[in-house]
Write an enzyme that holds these catalytic residues in place. Structure first.
Site, PDB file in Angstrom:
ATOM      1  N   ASN A   1     -33.785 -28.280 -17.679  1.00 52.42           N
ATOM      2  CA  ASN A   1     -33.387 -28.721 -16.345  1.00 52.42           C
ATOM      3  C   ASN A   1     -34.291 -28.065 -15.308  1.00 52.42           C
ATOM      4  O   ASN A   1     -34.595 -26.878 -15.421  1.00 52.42           O
ATOM      5  CB  ASN A   1     -31.923 -28.314 -16.085  1.00 52.42           C
TER       6      ASN A   1
ATOM      7  N   GLU B   1     -24.468 -13.491 -17.572  1.00 50.53           N
ATOM      8  CA  GLU B   1     -25.095 -14.691 -17.019  1.00 50.53           C
ATOM      9  C   GLU B   1     -26.561 -14.425 -16.697  1.00 50.53           C
ATOM     10  O   GLU B   1     -26.902 -13.422 -16.056  1.00 50.53           O
ATOM     11  CB  GLU B   1     -24.359 -15.114 -15.741  1.00 50.53           C
ATOM     12  N   ASP B   2     -27.435 -15.313 -17.141  1.00 48.37           N
ATOM     13  CA  ASP B   2     -28.839 -15.318 -16.725  1.00 48.37           C
ATOM     14  C   ASP B   2     -29.527 -13.981 -16.974  1.00 48.37           C
ATOM     15  O   ASP B   2     -30.255 -13.460 -16.113  1.00 48.37           O
ATOM     16  CB  ASP B   2     -28.953 -15.713 -15.250  1.00 48.37           C
TER      17      ASP B   2
ATOM     18  N   ASN C   1     -22.336 -26.629 -18.625  1.00 48.52           N
ATOM     19  CA  ASN C   1     -21.504 -25.532 -19.118  1.00 48.52           C
ATOM     20  C   ASN C   1     -20.162 -25.413 -18.423  1.00 48.52           C
ATOM     21  O   ASN C   1     -19.249 -24.757 -18.950  1.00 48.52           O
ATOM     22  CB  ASN C   1     -22.254 -24.199 -18.983  1.00 48.52           C
TER      23      ASN C   1
ATOM     24  N   TYR D   1       0.854  -1.178   0.000  1.00 50.09           N
ATOM     25  CA  TYR D   1       0.000   0.000   0.000  1.00 50.09           C
ATOM     26  C   TYR D   1       0.894   1.233   0.000  1.00 50.09           C
ATOM     27  O   TYR D   1       2.018   1.199  -0.509  1.00 50.09           O
ATOM     28  CB  TYR D   1      -0.958  -0.054   1.198  1.00 50.09           C
TER      29      TYR D   1
ATOM     30  N   ASP E   1     -24.756 -18.449 -21.108  1.00 55.44           N
ATOM     31  CA  ASP E   1     -26.014 -19.119 -21.438  1.00 55.44           C
ATOM     32  C   ASP E   1     -26.114 -19.383 -22.936  1.00 55.44           C
ATOM     33  O   ASP E   1     -26.769 -20.338 -23.355  1.00 55.44           O
ATOM     34  CB  ASP E   1     -27.206 -18.260 -20.999  1.00 55.44           C
TER      35      ASP E   1
ATOM     36  N   GLY F   1     -34.587 -19.223 -27.926  1.00 57.13           N
ATOM     37  CA  GLY F   1     -34.127 -18.132 -27.085  1.00 57.13           C
ATOM     38  C   GLY F   1     -32.629 -17.964 -27.172  1.00 57.13           C
ATOM     39  O   GLY F   1     -31.996 -18.308 -28.174  1.00 57.13           O
TER      40      GLY F   1
ATOM     41  N   ALA G   1     -30.038 -19.501 -25.608  1.00 60.02           N
ATOM     42  CA  ALA G   1     -29.260 -20.720 -25.794  1.00 60.02           C
ATOM     43  C   ALA G   1     -29.522 -21.343 -27.156  1.00 60.02           C
ATOM     44  O   ALA G   1     -28.594 -21.733 -27.872  1.00 60.02           O
ATOM     45  CB  ALA G   1     -29.581 -21.717 -24.678  1.00 60.02           C
TER      46      ALA G   1
ATOM     47  N   LYS H   1     -20.977 -19.710  -9.597  1.00 62.58           N
ATOM     48  CA  LYS H   1     -20.247 -19.588 -10.863  1.00 62.58           C
ATOM     49  C   LYS H   1     -18.814 -19.126 -10.596  1.00 62.58           C
ATOM     50  O   LYS H   1     -17.857 -19.642 -11.193  1.00 62.58           O
ATOM     51  CB  LYS H   1     -20.983 -18.586 -11.762  1.00 62.58           C
TER      52      LYS H   1
END
Length: 469
Positions: free
Chosen positions: A363, A211-212, A393, A114, A237, A271, A273, A169
């Site tokens: 799923n 993601e999502d 994935n 620092y 995805d 969609g 995917a 993730k």
């Protein structure tokens, strides 16, 4: 489709039983009679009159777990003290943490890590921004970004509810590729706000993993960020799924001795995917494809086509089939489902071509029962861990980002995705390849390294280990 007991619904029941008699042996019988599976039985305290025992068992769901507890409580002499859900216990306090890589044991080390020593490093980066990759966490850090609008199979549950998934993730990034990833859960579903926020935080990261995020917003978010940023933007995805599906299909077609250029492929799901899977399959040589959404086959004469569906209509279904999914499946060599549960039956699979390949990836409940599909298809894959050929994935994204970061890539190309799929497929040796083994285990030691090497080569970069000084 009935499910079997799973560790994801694992409970530990702390109870007391009389020290003598048959109570202990009756515990296992009670769990099994309720349809559960005992995975551990530990005596935690023993006395002359009472034994304290932790019974750990797997259930099908929360209602089934309660039924198991009721069955245990019905055993003569049993007193229930506490029931713990092991999945919730794992998530208490979160699953990831920040850990310092350098010691801070004395004033000298503090002065270098620092102020005042860090100022020299900051000024070096100010003179040359590229040094940030060499001198900071940027070289090995990925942002896992979501708006919580399409989380797993749970739908639009919001950023707070998405956080446990994003933490998981990040943990997978670390476990399988040594990458430091951090969840970024945004309290907005406005495309402009998402894009601007990610653009503003990008200097601290070497890559962005979207993601999502629900379709069709995810397409625009990804496109705009790729135009704005000089670091890779990867929508798992879409592209992670596409890599895994292409790798698995490459090996499945080897099993049945068919060629991707010649097979008829029917897809359910248009969609995020489905769109990415379609584009990568076509880049790999697929020619005869019909894509269906909830309204049936996508074709040029439909009057509800948005930009994404228009592309599908223009590049697939050359004969203009306008019927439903069941009709599209007839005589198909391959079915790929990234859509909704229970939309096909075993009888539908029976109408497919000889030595058919079925990927039912919804799923937790697939598009068709895997057991029913296996009665008629030569190769069956799902997204589930309790059947062979799980398309997961995690087989792709850790290695993809390892390769991207090592190559200091500025973006993601189709050539990289194809290279990743080829490398993943090649992890399964000819001696191992078979109807029940078309993709390697996520724990196979060669998966991430093979995918990373292929992506790095496709990116034109040399290996840069993430521990390099």
């Amino acid at each position: 489709m009935a499910t079997v007991p799973s560790v994801s619904y694992s409970i530990t029941v702390r109870l007391e039983v009389p020290a003598g008699g048959k109570a202990v042996s009756q515990l296992t019988h009670a769990v099994e009679s309720a349809g559960g599976v005992v995975t551990a039985l530990d005596v935690t305290n023993a006395g002359h009159e009472k034994l304290r025992i932790d019974v750990t068992c797997a259930a099908r769901d929360t209602d089934h777990a309660q039924a198991i507890v009721d069955q245990l409580e019905a055993v003569d002499g049993v007193v229930i003290h506490k029931v713990s859900d092991r999945t919730f216990l794992m998530h208490l306090g979160g699953k990831i943490e920040m850990v310092s890589k350098v010691p801070l044991r004395n004033r000298d080390e503090l002065s270098m890590a620092y102020t005042p020593g860090v100022a020299r490093v900051s000024m070096a980066i100010a003179r040359n921004k590229e040094d940030a990759r060499r001198l900071t966490i940027k070289r090995n850090t990925v942002a896992v970004v979501t708006d919580g609008s399409a989380v797993l199979g749970l739908g639009n549950i919001g950023p707070e509810a998405a956080l446990p998934v994003m933490e998981g993730k990040a943990a997978l990034f670390k476990r399988f590729a040594g990458i430091d990833a951090w969840p970024i859960c945004l309290d907005t579903q406005d495309v402009d706000e998402i894009v601007r926020t990610v653009q503003l935080i990008a200097p601290g990261f070497g890559g962005i993993n979207l993601e999502d995020i629900g379709a069709p917003r995810c397409f625009e978010v990804e496109r705009r960020l790729r135009e704005l940023l000089d670091i890779p933007v990867f929508h798992d995805d879409q592209h992670g799924t596409a890599i895994c599906v292409l790798a698995a299909l490459t090996n499945a077609l080897r099993v049945v001795d068919k060629n991707i250029e010649n097979v008829k492929i029917t897809m359910a799901g248009a969609g995020a995917a489905g769109n990415a899977v379609l584009r990568l399959l076509m880049a790999a040589g697929a020619r005869n494809v019909i894509v269906c959404d909830y309204l049936g086959a996508v074709h040029q004469k439909r009057d509800d086509l948005d930009e994404s569906l228009r592309w599908i209509a223009d590049h697939t279904n050359a004969e203009g089939y306008a019927g439903d999914l069941r009709g599209a499946v007839k005589d198909a060599d391959v079915f790929v489902g990234v859509s909704a549960p229970g939309i096909l039956t075993g009888d539908d699979i029976a109408t497919m071509a000889k030595d058919a390949v079925v990927f039912a990836l919804a799923n937790p409940e697939p598009e068709v029962s895997p057991d029913d599909a296996r009665e008629h298809a030569a190769v069956v894959a799902t997204g589930r861990s309790d059947y062979p050929n799980q398309i997961n994935n995690v087989l792709a994204f850790p290695g993809v980002f390892r390769g991207l970061l090592d190559a200091q890539a500025g973006g993601v190309t189709q050539e990289m995705l194809l290279a990743a799929a080829d490398a993943l497929a090649a992890v399964v040796t000819p001696e191992e390849l078979g109807p029940n083994y078309i993709v390697p285990s996520v724990f196979h030691p060669d998966v991430a390294t093979a995918v990373a090497a292929a992506v790095r080569e496709a990116a034109g970069g040399r290996a840069r280990g993430f521990t390099e000084a």
